[in-house]
Design a protein around this motif. Sequence first.
Motif, PDB file in Angstrom:
ATOM      1  N   TYR A  17     -12.629  12.641   7.427  1.00  0.00           N
ATOM      2  CA  TYR A  17     -11.911  11.501   8.010  1.00  0.00           C
ATOM      3  C   TYR A  17     -11.986  11.500   9.529  1.00  0.00           C
ATOM      4  N   ALA A  18     -12.036  12.668  10.135  1.00  0.00           N
ATOM      5  CA  ALA A  18     -12.217  12.728  11.589  1.00  0.00           C
ATOM      6  C   ALA A  18     -13.570  12.129  11.972  1.00  0.00           C
ATOM      7  N   GLN A  19     -14.593  12.426  11.178  1.00  0.00           N
ATOM      8  CA  GLN A  19     -15.919  11.880  11.445  1.00  0.00           C
ATOM      9  C   GLN A  19     -15.970  10.374  11.204  1.00  0.00           C
ATOM     10  N   MET A  20     -15.307   9.899  10.169  1.00  0.00           N
ATOM     11  CA  MET A  20     -15.267   8.467   9.898  1.00  0.00           C
ATOM     12  C   MET A  20     -14.519   7.723  11.002  1.00  0.00           C
ATOM     13  N   ASP A  21     -13.443   8.332  11.489  1.00  0.00           N
ATOM     14  CA  ASP A  21     -12.684   7.721  12.580  1.00  0.00           C
ATOM     15  C   ASP A  21     -13.523   7.641  13.847  1.00  0.00           C
ATOM     16  N   PHE A  57      -3.724   9.253  -2.606  1.00  0.00           N
ATOM     17  CA  PHE A  57      -3.523   9.294  -1.160  1.00  0.00           C
ATOM     18  C   PHE A  57      -3.018  10.695  -0.826  1.00  0.00           C
ATOM     19  N   PRO A  58      -3.914  11.581  -0.379  1.00  0.00           N
ATOM     20  CA  PRO A  58      -3.578  13.011  -0.228  1.00  0.00           C
ATOM     21  C   PRO A  58      -2.471  13.313   0.770  1.00  0.00           C
ATOM     22  N   GLU A  59      -2.173  12.366   1.680  1.00  0.00           N
ATOM     23  CA  GLU A  59      -1.104  12.615   2.638  1.00  0.00           C
ATOM     24  C   GLU A  59       0.271  12.571   1.963  1.00  0.00           C
ATOM     25  N   GLY A  60       0.323  11.994   0.761  1.00  0.00           N
ATOM     26  CA  GLY A  60       1.555  12.004   0.000  1.00  0.00           C
ATOM     27  C   GLY A  60       2.541  10.912   0.366  1.00  0.00           C
ATOM     28  N   THR A  61       2.484  10.426   1.594  1.00  0.00           N
ATOM     29  CA  THR A  61       3.363   9.365   2.053  1.00  0.00           C
ATOM     30  C   THR A  61       2.677   8.662   3.209  1.00  0.00           C
ATOM     31  N   ARG A  62       3.274   7.571   3.701  1.00  0.00           N
ATOM     32  CA  ARG A  62       2.628   6.828   4.786  1.00  0.00           C
ATOM     33  C   ARG A  62       2.749   7.605   6.098  1.00  0.00           C
ATOM     34  N   HIS A  63       1.617   7.697   6.827  1.00  0.00           N
ATOM     35  CA  HIS A  63       1.575   8.404   8.109  1.00  0.00           C
ATOM     36  C   HIS A  63       1.172   7.437   9.219  1.00  0.00           C
ATOM     37  N   HIS A  64       1.776   7.622  10.370  1.00  0.00           N
ATOM     38  CA  HIS A  64       1.466   6.761  11.499  1.00  0.00           C
ATOM     39  C   HIS A  64       0.882   7.546  12.666  1.00  0.00           C
ATOM     40  N   GLN A  65       0.861   8.872  12.546  1.00  0.00           N
ATOM     41  CA  GLN A  65       0.244   9.714  13.565  1.00  0.00           C
ATOM     42  C   GLN A  65      -0.662  10.721  12.874  1.00  0.00           C
ATOM     43  N   GLY A  66      -1.789  11.004  13.516  1.00  0.00           N
ATOM     44  CA  GLY A  66      -2.734  11.925  12.907  1.00  0.00           C
ATOM     45  C   GLY A  66      -3.465  11.258  11.765  1.00  0.00           C
ATOM     46  N   LEU A  67      -4.502  11.892  11.288  1.00  0.00           N
ATOM     47  CA  LEU A  67      -5.312  11.324  10.209  1.00  0.00           C
ATOM     48  C   LEU A  67      -5.701  12.442   9.249  1.00  0.00           C
ATOM     49  N   LEU A  82     -15.776  13.016  -5.396  1.00  0.00           N
ATOM     50  CA  LEU A  82     -14.598  12.706  -4.592  1.00  0.00           C
ATOM     51  C   LEU A  82     -15.047  11.789  -3.457  1.00  0.00           C
ATOM     52  N   ILE A  83     -14.634  10.519  -3.511  1.00  0.00           N
ATOM     53  CA  ILE A  83     -15.157   9.517  -2.579  1.00  0.00           C
ATOM     54  C   ILE A  83     -14.057   9.074  -1.618  1.00  0.00           C
ATOM     55  N   PRO A  84     -14.280   9.224  -0.297  1.00  0.00           N
ATOM     56  CA  PRO A  84     -13.254   8.873   0.687  1.00  0.00           C
ATOM     57  C   PRO A  84     -13.314   7.409   1.118  1.00  0.00           C
ATOM     58  N   VAL A  85     -12.143   6.807   1.260  1.00  0.00           N
ATOM     59  CA  VAL A  85     -11.999   5.446   1.782  1.00  0.00           C
ATOM     60  C   VAL A  85     -11.122   5.535   3.027  1.00  0.00           C
ATOM     61  N   TYR A  86     -11.629   5.004   4.138  1.00  0.00           N
ATOM     62  CA  TYR A  86     -10.885   5.048   5.399  1.00  0.00           C
ATOM     63  C   TYR A  86     -10.383   3.644   5.725  1.00  0.00           C
ATOM     64  N   ASN A 131     -11.793  -3.874   8.636  1.00  0.00           N
ATOM     65  CA  ASN A 131     -13.055  -3.261   8.234  1.00  0.00           C
ATOM     66  C   ASN A 131     -12.796  -1.882   7.639  1.00  0.00           C
ATOM     67  N   VAL A 132     -12.941  -1.779   6.339  1.00  0.00           N
ATOM     68  CA  VAL A 132     -12.658  -0.546   5.601  1.00  0.00           C
ATOM     69  C   VAL A 132     -13.958   0.227   5.384  1.00  0.00           C
ATOM     70  N   MET A 133     -13.930   1.508   5.702  1.00  0.00           N
ATOM     71  CA  MET A 133     -15.121   2.343   5.565  1.00  0.00           C
ATOM     72  C   MET A 133     -15.066   3.146   4.264  1.00  0.00           C
ATOM     73  N   ILE A 134     -16.174   3.133   3.537  1.00  0.00           N
ATOM     74  CA  ILE A 134     -16.299   3.937   2.323  1.00  0.00           C
ATOM     75  C   ILE A 134     -17.334   5.012   2.579  1.00  0.00           C
ATOM     76  N   GLY A 135     -16.930   6.256   2.487  1.00  0.00           N
ATOM     77  CA  GLY A 135     -17.814   7.364   2.813  1.00  0.00           C
ATOM     78  C   GLY A 135     -18.621   7.860   1.628  1.00  0.00           C
ATOM     79  N   GLU A 136     -19.505   8.775   1.908  1.00  0.00           N
ATOM     80  CA  GLU A 136     -20.273   9.427   0.848  1.00  0.00           C
ATOM     81  C   GLU A 136     -19.391  10.459   0.142  1.00  0.00           C
ATOM     82  N   PRO A 137     -19.706  10.786  -1.107  1.00  0.00           N
ATOM     83  CA  PRO A 137     -18.918  11.798  -1.807  1.00  0.00           C
ATOM     84  C   PRO A 137     -18.842  13.107  -1.012  1.00  0.00           C
ATOM     85  N   ILE A 138     -17.669  13.692  -0.987  1.00  0.00           N
ATOM     86  CA  ILE A 138     -17.470  14.948  -0.265  1.00  0.00           C
ATOM     87  C   ILE A 138     -18.076  16.087  -1.081  1.00  0.00           C
TER      88      ILE A 138
END
Length: 213
Positions: free
Chosen positions: A200-204, A122-132, A151-155, A167-174
């Motif tokens: 992640y902005a695009q997935m959102d 989890f690249p944010e390092g901790t739980r975030h409630h604002q921003g993505l 490197l496969i993203p999960v949103y 509904n969890v989105m699984i993206g294509e490899p970056i």
Amino acid sequence: MAEGNKDADKRSLLYEICRRIVWLLFHTLLPVRYDHPERLQGDAPFILIGNHLSLLDPVVAALAVPRYQVHFLAKKELAKVAPFRWFLRKIHTIFVDRHNSDMEAMRACMKVTRNGGVLGIFPEGTRHHQGLMEELESGVALMALRSGVPLIPVYIPGKLRLFRPLNVMIGEPIPMDDLRAEGVNAQTCQQLLARITETYAQMDEAKKKIKKA
């Protein structure tokens, strides 16, 4: 690249028991649906990354990988409580010092991908409630570029709730081949972090369009 799949199919007994329990919960009380689950059903090694809203995010991400045990990175502070430390070690968690250059954790992560396994971060390092994915730990870029694996993203757009589907989105490899060709350095690491944020902005945005439709 990885040197084979020596450890890829090895799951701890506790991990397997927990997985079966969670599978039942995600199909009944806490429904979870995965968009494009096939993107996490291919051969390892690869690195799974996800945004972080809840303590249960690793559980949500792990269930999307049916073939392998996911070795998650976790902040070392979680190891201070003895029962929790025992549990996390039994499911092969890698503890990391987020505030210093933790070479031991880096070597453990590289060993997972080298042995054909799946690394969860989890690249944010901790739980975030604002921003993505706006404030990211630089270590994820360094590991992704050095490992040479996808490197496969999960949103994860929200938290688990009783009887309300998530509904969890699984993206294509970056894409990273061009950055690896330039070499692993501060500039290419920053470029990869920017790509993660943009992904992640695009997935959102895609998720918002689905809701409106």
